[in-house]
Write a protein that holds these residues in place. Structure first.
Motif, PDB file in Angstrom:
ATOM      1  N   SER A   1      49.601  43.798  66.565  1.00  0.00           N
ATOM      2  CA  SER A   1      50.478  44.024  65.420  1.00  0.00           C
ATOM      3  C   SER A   1      50.552  45.523  65.122  1.00  0.00           C
ATOM      4  O   SER A   1      49.607  46.263  65.368  1.00  0.00           O
ATOM      5  CB  SER A   1      49.952  43.268  64.203  1.00  0.00           C
ATOM      6  N   THR A   2      51.664  45.924  64.560  1.00  0.00           N
ATOM      7  CA  THR A   2      51.827  47.331  64.193  1.00  0.00           C
ATOM      8  C   THR A   2      51.352  47.596  62.778  1.00  0.00           C
ATOM      9  O   THR A   2      51.323  48.742  62.345  1.00  0.00           O
ATOM     10  CB  THR A   2      53.302  47.731  64.314  1.00  0.00           C
ATOM     11  N   LYS A   3      50.952  46.529  62.043  1.00  0.00           N
ATOM     12  CA  LYS A   3      50.536  46.691  60.652  1.00  0.00           C
ATOM     13  C   LYS A   3      49.064  46.353  60.497  1.00  0.00           C
ATOM     14  O   LYS A   3      48.674  45.503  59.703  1.00  0.00           O
ATOM     15  CB  LYS A   3      51.385  45.804  59.741  1.00  0.00           C
ATOM     16  N   ILE A   4      48.233  47.017  61.279  1.00  0.00           N
ATOM     17  CA  ILE A   4      46.794  46.816  61.184  1.00  0.00           C
ATOM     18  C   ILE A   4      46.254  47.660  60.040  1.00  0.00           C
ATOM     19  O   ILE A   4      46.597  48.842  59.924  1.00  0.00           O
ATOM     20  CB  ILE A   4      46.113  47.198  62.506  1.00  0.00           C
ATOM     21  N   PRO A   5      45.418  47.089  59.172  1.00  0.00           N
ATOM     22  CA  PRO A   5      44.852  47.877  58.071  1.00  0.00           C
ATOM     23  C   PRO A   5      44.114  49.091  58.605  1.00  0.00           C
ATOM     24  O   PRO A   5      43.519  49.062  59.689  1.00  0.00           O
ATOM     25  CB  PRO A   5      43.900  46.891  57.395  1.00  0.00           C
ATOM     26  N   PRO A   6      44.143  50.180  57.882  1.00  0.00           N
ATOM     27  CA  PRO A   6      43.498  51.425  58.342  1.00  0.00           C
ATOM     28  C   PRO A   6      41.999  51.231  58.592  1.00  0.00           C
ATOM     29  O   PRO A   6      41.304  50.591  57.808  1.00  0.00           O
ATOM     30  CB  PRO A   6      43.754  52.399  57.188  1.00  0.00           C
TER      31      PRO A   6
END
Length: 604
Positions: A10-15
């Motif tokens: 996914s491109t929206k991995i938590p920092p």
């Protein structure tokens, strides 16, 4: 639906999550959608009791959400992720038990962060504790198991497992190749206006709701366990400490098999020690209650500010004295980690109950005199099992009571008494027979000893006779050998004598031919004898009669005695009647000179 792993980054991995979490975990996409969740809730057992079914819902996560992600929207209602195998294969139910919540909190683990095989260890451990009447505790479980190494700089973290502590393996692994679970997860959250079991009264989580970077590895020694827990460990080591270990998959599939296994092992030494220890500790706790001292075991408290934040305090193993009494509240509903629970109610002293009183309080009596001697789990699943057991047992007891009543009605009281007297008489007679048989047995044993002594003596005599026989037989063989040698010498001597006599006989005949060339020597034979002045054949031995001792012996000489001695002046001649006579040599005609010269004389 195929259960192969679906990996999609996914491109929206938590920092920060990519720094410590493995890409396989970050890439596992769930296959659960709304229809899947609805059907799963409808056709599978997820909740401990039916009352909770309406309080919680299964929600399919968004396609960009991963099992390890925290909620991106802080306004979203609290939830946690769960794998479907928790409910379909391992028998886990919602709400979690107090023990499961305690493990997750103290080890700082989210439910899906722990590998399903480790959930199986937790479940079989609780089942075994329930069957043996021992309270499942954190230190007892972490004495048997330890967390595997978490992620490092070289290898990032993924699913974490419990493994058996070295030298303490008791349970077999549930599935050696448990890999088909990673894409089958969903959210579990409470519906509106329902307080979820995974939040305390301050709405703080009772265990981590999403994956944590720093799990806590706790280790406990045998000294950290109380007396009952040490006795429990003794049972495990005696029966499953060596291969084959306790079959986790088999007994989770059918818990009644575990109950049967324990019933067969109930007579072992470790089982007896466990039962005795439980009774002793329960009596000590009851005494403390009566004296107002309370329980000696402090309930575990959770440390730290919460599973989401960093843990400043890590719980350390402490030595505990004796187990507490079973909790009065249901273990299925999670309580606040910091609350110690309601104080135990002061019981009445012994002897204050009257069983014949119509207001007799059976519950209070059981709590005071029965409950201290065994722990009864009161979570929702156990309560259902208890009710089923009570129902089935009640029906069986009613059937048994009716059968005994029918039998008793057919048998008058005096008949029963007579039967007892008859049985007593038979018992006394049997006792007398037993004593008589014992006396006979002693006599037979003495006779047997005597016979054994006789047999030993006879065996010694037989051995001696055998030795004598062997010696005598050897002597006989030596004598036989000597006799055979003498026989051969005798035969050789006979042959030598016969040859000598034959040679002598031939020599004598040759001499006679020289002395009387014209004499008829046909009657000259060793088989002939001289009898009455005549040469006659010698009679056979069987033709000669034995001499009569009464007969008078004549003075005539025998043939041997009348044989004339050799006279150099006479020559032996045969008469016409076959009688050999002697004539002077001077009357015998002289042989011509040429004939005499040609004759070859035999040497003397």
């Amino acid at each position: 639906m195929s259960r192969k792993n679906i990996v999609e980054m996914s491109t929206k991995i938590p920092p920060g999550m990519t720094d410590w979490l493995d890409s396989i975990v970050l890439g596992c996409v769930t296959v659960a959608d709304r229809e899947y969740c609805e059907n799963f809730k409808r056709y599978h057992r997820i909740f401990g009791n039916r009352e909770d079914e309406g309080d919680y819902e299964l929600v399919a996560p968004d396609s960009e959400k991963r099992v390890s992600f925290p909620p991106l929207n802080q306004a979203e209602r609290p939830f946690f992720y769960a794998y479907d195998c928790f409910f379909t294969k391992l028998g886990i139910t919602i709400p979690f038990t107090e023990f499961e919540t305690e493990i997750l909190w103290n080890c700082n683990l989210a439910p899906t962060q722990l590998h399903p095989n480790s959930w199986a260890f937790m479940k079989i451990f609780q089942l075994l504790c329930q069957e043996l009447g021992v309270r499942p505790s954190l230190c007892l479980f972490l004495y048997l198991f330890v967390l595997t190494k978490v992620g490092t700089a070289k290898k990032k973290a993924s699913w974490i497992s419990f493994r058996a502590t070295q030298g303490r393996k008791v349970f077999s692994i549930f599935n050696d190749s448990f890999h088909d679970f990673k894409n089958f997860y969903f959210k579990v959250r409470a519906v509106d206006e329902v307080h979820p079991f995974f939040l305390d009264k301050n709405k703080e989580p009772t265990f981590p709701l999403w994956w944590q970077e720093n799990p806590v590895v706790l280790k406990y020694s045998l000294e950290s366990l109380d007396k009952v827990e040490r006795a429990f460990v003794g049972v495990l080591e005696e029966h499953w400490g060596e291969p084959p270990h306790l079959d986790t998959k088999k007994f989770l599939g059918d818990p009644t098999l575990l109950r049967s296994e324990l019933e067969m092992a109930s007579g072992s030494d470790s089982m007896k020690v466990l039962r005795k220890t439980k009774k002793t500790v329960a009596a000590q706790n009851l005494q403390r209650k009566t004296s107002g001292e309370g329980s000696s075991q402090v309930p575990p408290k959770k440390l730290g500010s919460g599973p989401q934040g960093p843990r400043k305090n890590i719980p350390t193993p402490q030595v505990r004295v004796a187990p507490t009494d079973p909790p009065l509240a249901s273990s299925g509903a999670a309580s606040s980690p910091s609350s110690a629970g309601p104080s135990p109610k002061r019981q009445r002293t012994s002897g204050a109950y009257d069983l014949n009183d119509k207001n007799f309080d059976g519950v209070a009596f059981a709590e005071e005199h029965i409950a201290p001697y065994g722990y009864v789990p009161t979570d929702d699943v156990s309560i259902r099992k208890h009710l089923d057991f009570i129902s089935s047992t009640s029906v069986r007891m009613a059937n048994l009571s009716a059968a005994l009543s029918r039998k008793f009605k057919k048998s008058p009281v005096n008949t029963t008494s007579a039967s007892l007297e008859n049985a007593k008489t038979k018992l006394e007679r049997a006792e007398g027979l037993r004593l008589e048989l014992e006396a006979k047995n002693i006599g037979l044993e003495l006779s047997l000893e005597k016979e054994k002594a006789r047999a030993t003596e006879a065996e010694a005599v037989a051995n001696l006779a055998r030795e004598n026989y062997i010696q005598t037989y050897g002597e006989l063989l030596r004598v036989k050998k000597k006799l055979q040698s003498s026989y051969y010498d005798y035969a050789e001597l006979q042959e030598h004598i016969a040859n000598g006599m034959t040679a002598l006989y031939e020599n004598l005949k040759a001499q006679v031919r020289v002395l009387a060339p014209h004499a008829d020597l046909s009657l000259f034979s060793m088989n002939n004898i001289v009898e009455d002045g005549k040469i006659v054949p010698a009679p056979n031995e069987d033709e000669t009669s034995a001499p009569n001792p009464k007969a008078k012996t004549s003075g005539a000489p025998s043939a041997e005695t009348t044989r004339p001695e050799a006279d150099p002046d006479v020559e032996i001649l045969n008469g016409p009647d076959g009688v050999v006579g002697t004539v002077p040599i001077s009357v015998i005609p002289t042989v011509p000179q040429d004939a005499a010269m040609g004759a070859k004389l035999d040497p003397l």
